[in-house]
Design a protein around this motif. Structure first.
Motif, mmCIF file in Angstrom:
data_model
loop_
_atom_site.group_PDB
_atom_site.id
_atom_site.type_symbol
_atom_site.label_atom_id
_atom_site.label_comp_id
_atom_site.label_asym_id
_atom_site.label_seq_id
_atom_site.Cartn_x
_atom_site.Cartn_y
_atom_site.Cartn_z
ATOM 1 N N ALA A 1 13.368 -6.380 1.230
ATOM 2 C CA ALA A 1 13.301 -5.214 2.104
ATOM 3 C C ALA A 1 14.406 -4.242 1.710
ATOM 4 O O ALA A 1 15.366 -4.628 1.026
ATOM 5 C CB ALA A 1 13.468 -5.636 3.568
ATOM 6 N N PRO A 2 14.314 -2.981 2.106
ATOM 7 C CA PRO A 2 15.382 -2.036 1.800
ATOM 8 C C PRO A 2 16.717 -2.519 2.383
ATOM 9 O O PRO A 2 16.748 -3.155 3.446
ATOM 10 C CB PRO A 2 14.929 -0.736 2.488
ATOM 11 C CG PRO A 2 13.455 -0.875 2.632
ATOM 12 C CD PRO A 2 13.200 -2.330 2.835
ATOM 13 N N ALA B 1 5.232 4.119 -4.668
ATOM 14 C CA ALA B 1 4.499 3.333 -3.670
ATOM 15 C C ALA B 1 3.192 2.863 -4.297
ATOM 16 O O ALA B 1 2.656 3.507 -5.199
ATOM 17 C CB ALA B 1 4.230 4.182 -2.436
ATOM 18 N N TRP B 2 2.693 1.750 -3.837
ATOM 19 C CA TRP B 2 1.425 1.261 -4.358
ATOM 20 C C TRP B 2 0.288 2.204 -3.977
ATOM 21 O O TRP B 2 0.318 2.840 -2.912
ATOM 22 C CB TRP B 2 1.128 -0.125 -3.812
ATOM 23 C CG TRP B 2 1.813 -1.238 -4.559
ATOM 24 C CD1 TRP B 2 2.971 -1.137 -5.261
ATOM 25 C CD2 TRP B 2 1.371 -2.591 -4.663
ATOM 26 N NE1 TRP B 2 3.296 -2.361 -5.807
ATOM 27 C CE2 TRP B 2 2.327 -3.274 -5.455
ATOM 28 C CE3 TRP B 2 0.289 -3.294 -4.168
ATOM 29 C CZ2 TRP B 2 2.213 -4.631 -5.754
ATOM 30 C CZ3 TRP B 2 0.170 -4.654 -4.459
ATOM 31 C CH2 TRP B 2 1.117 -5.306 -5.249
ATOM 32 N N ALA B 3 -0.690 2.273 -4.842
ATOM 33 C CA ALA B 3 -1.939 2.960 -4.545
ATOM 34 C C ALA B 3 -2.980 1.905 -4.165
ATOM 35 O O ALA B 3 -2.778 0.704 -4.389
ATOM 36 C CB ALA B 3 -2.405 3.744 -5.764
ATOM 37 N N ASN C 1 3.197 0.275 2.493
ATOM 38 C CA ASN C 1 4.451 -0.432 2.777
ATOM 39 C C ASN C 1 4.982 -1.205 1.575
ATOM 40 O O ASN C 1 5.898 -2.024 1.728
ATOM 41 C CB ASN C 1 4.260 -1.402 3.953
ATOM 42 C CG ASN C 1 4.110 -0.684 5.272
ATOM 43 O OD1 ASN C 1 4.628 0.413 5.450
ATOM 44 N ND2 ASN C 1 3.395 -1.294 6.208
ATOM 45 N N ILE C 2 4.410 -0.958 0.399
ATOM 46 C CA ILE C 2 4.826 -1.690 -0.801
ATOM 47 C C ILE C 2 5.323 -0.702 -1.851
ATOM 48 O O ILE C 2 4.638 0.261 -2.187
ATOM 49 C CB ILE C 2 3.660 -2.529 -1.371
ATOM 50 C CG1 ILE C 2 3.069 -3.439 -0.278
ATOM 51 C CG2 ILE C 2 4.135 -3.369 -2.552
ATOM 52 C CD1 ILE C 2 1.778 -4.127 -0.688
ATOM 53 N N ILE C 3 6.522 -0.951 -2.358
ATOM 54 C CA ILE C 3 7.158 -0.063 -3.333
ATOM 55 C C ILE C 3 7.438 -0.843 -4.614
ATOM 56 O O ILE C 3 7.964 -1.958 -4.571
ATOM 57 C CB ILE C 3 8.512 0.478 -2.796
ATOM 58 C CG1 ILE C 3 8.308 1.289 -1.514
ATOM 59 C CG2 ILE C 3 9.219 1.311 -3.859
ATOM 60 C CD1 ILE C 3 7.678 2.631 -1.712
ATOM 61 N N LYS D 1 9.380 -4.194 -3.368
ATOM 62 C CA LYS D 1 10.054 -4.122 -2.077
ATOM 63 C C LYS D 1 8.997 -3.848 -1.004
ATOM 64 O O LYS D 1 8.018 -3.137 -1.245
ATOM 65 C CB LYS D 1 11.089 -3.000 -2.039
ATOM 66 C CG LYS D 1 12.178 -3.105 -3.102
ATOM 67 C CD LYS D 1 13.205 -4.151 -2.763
ATOM 68 C CE LYS D 1 14.379 -4.103 -3.760
ATOM 69 N NZ LYS D 1 15.386 -5.127 -3.473
ATOM 70 N N ILE D 2 9.225 -4.394 0.172
ATOM 71 C CA ILE D 2 8.283 -4.217 1.274
ATOM 72 C C ILE D 2 8.980 -3.499 2.423
ATOM 73 O O ILE D 2 10.074 -3.894 2.848
ATOM 74 C CB ILE D 2 7.717 -5.573 1.737
ATOM 75 C CG1 ILE D 2 6.967 -6.223 0.570
ATOM 76 C CG2 ILE D 2 6.786 -5.392 2.928
ATOM 77 C CD1 ILE D 2 6.462 -7.605 0.860
#
Length: 254
Positions: free
Chosen positions: A77-78, A99-101, A183-185, A191-192
């Motif tokens: 997490a951040p 961020a995820w697509a 919510n996924i980077i 990272k979530i």
């Protein structure tokens, strides 16, 4: 409370962490649908400040705060700057990176990497009945309009009973509960974000949430197929009820 540039600056400047770090610039950013968020530049770094919405079904701010502190060493997490449920805000580092697509969610290699990185999270036992699946289902139904409750209650209760027979409630582990592409980077070091719905459940719940959100049929190595399919049905129904109660809470701020 609706924020404009002036009262947002006053609000941010009044936060002790921002005051100590030195506010340089800020901008409103869109993260999720329930809270007010800003990207904030300070002399000590770039942060995200979240002003918590109140009375959000399925959210316990104090449990979220405790879990964020618990999982910080896992670096999934951040990084936490401040978590203050009583004050109604959360401050984390601002994460660069893509961020995820939606297409990423259908990629088997990325799916595998995501759930491999979630294994340490899913290994954490969390016996918090207030944020369990049963408690969340009941809270959603209690808040739902009468017709929605009448339409879904019997089926939701039946699914919970069927899941119990399959051992779903024998594993009460830490789950994100809101796992979707927004919510996924990152693709290398994942990272979530957005842990406000964190709760206890069988780890297969996060897979089911991910699949329902992203319209993915299945995930390789998802375990017991019957358990997975029933959990997806439960999640799908929970989402239907959630969307009926969510607008009532969207604009309320602490």
């Amino acid at each position: 409370m609706c924020f404009n540039k002036d009262n947002a600056q006053a609000y941010l400047s009044d936060l002790p962490e921002i005051r100590a770090a030195g506010l340089r610039a800020f901008e409103s950013i869109s993260i999720g649908t329930t809270n007010q968020n800003w990207k904030v530049e300070t002399d000590e770094g770039v942060w995200v400040v979240r002003k918590n919405a109140v009375n959000v079904p399925g959210v316990d701010r104090h449990i979220e705060a405790r879990i964020l502190q618990l999982i910080e060493p896992l670096e999934i997490a951040p990084k936490l700057i401040a978590v203050n449920p009583k004050g109604g805000y959360l401050i984390t580092e601002y994460l660069q990176g893509p961020a995820w697509a939606t297409g990423d969610c259908a990629n088997p290699a990325l799916q595998k990497k995501l759930f491999e990185q979630l294994k340490p999270i899913h290994a954490i036992e969390l016996n918090e009945t207030s944020v369990s699946v049963r408690a969340r289902v009941q809270q959603y139904l209690d808040l739902a309009p009468r017709q929605v409750k009448k339409q879904h209650q019997k089926q939701l209760y039946a699914l919970l009973d069927d899941l119990e027979q399959l051992g779903f409630f024998e594993q009460q582990r830490l789950c994100h509960y809101d796992l979707n592409h927004t919510n996924i980077i990152g693709h290398n070091s994942i990272k979530i974000l957005d842990w406000e719905f964190v709760g206890s459940a069988h780890p297969i719940l996060d897979m089911a949430v991910f699949c329902v959100y992203e319209q993915v049929d299945s995930i390789k190595n998802s375990g017991n197929l019957e358990l997975f399919q029933l959990t997806k049905k439960l999640v799908d129904l929970m989402f239907e009820v959630w969307h009926q109660i969510k607008p009532k809470h969207k604009q309320q701020q602490e």
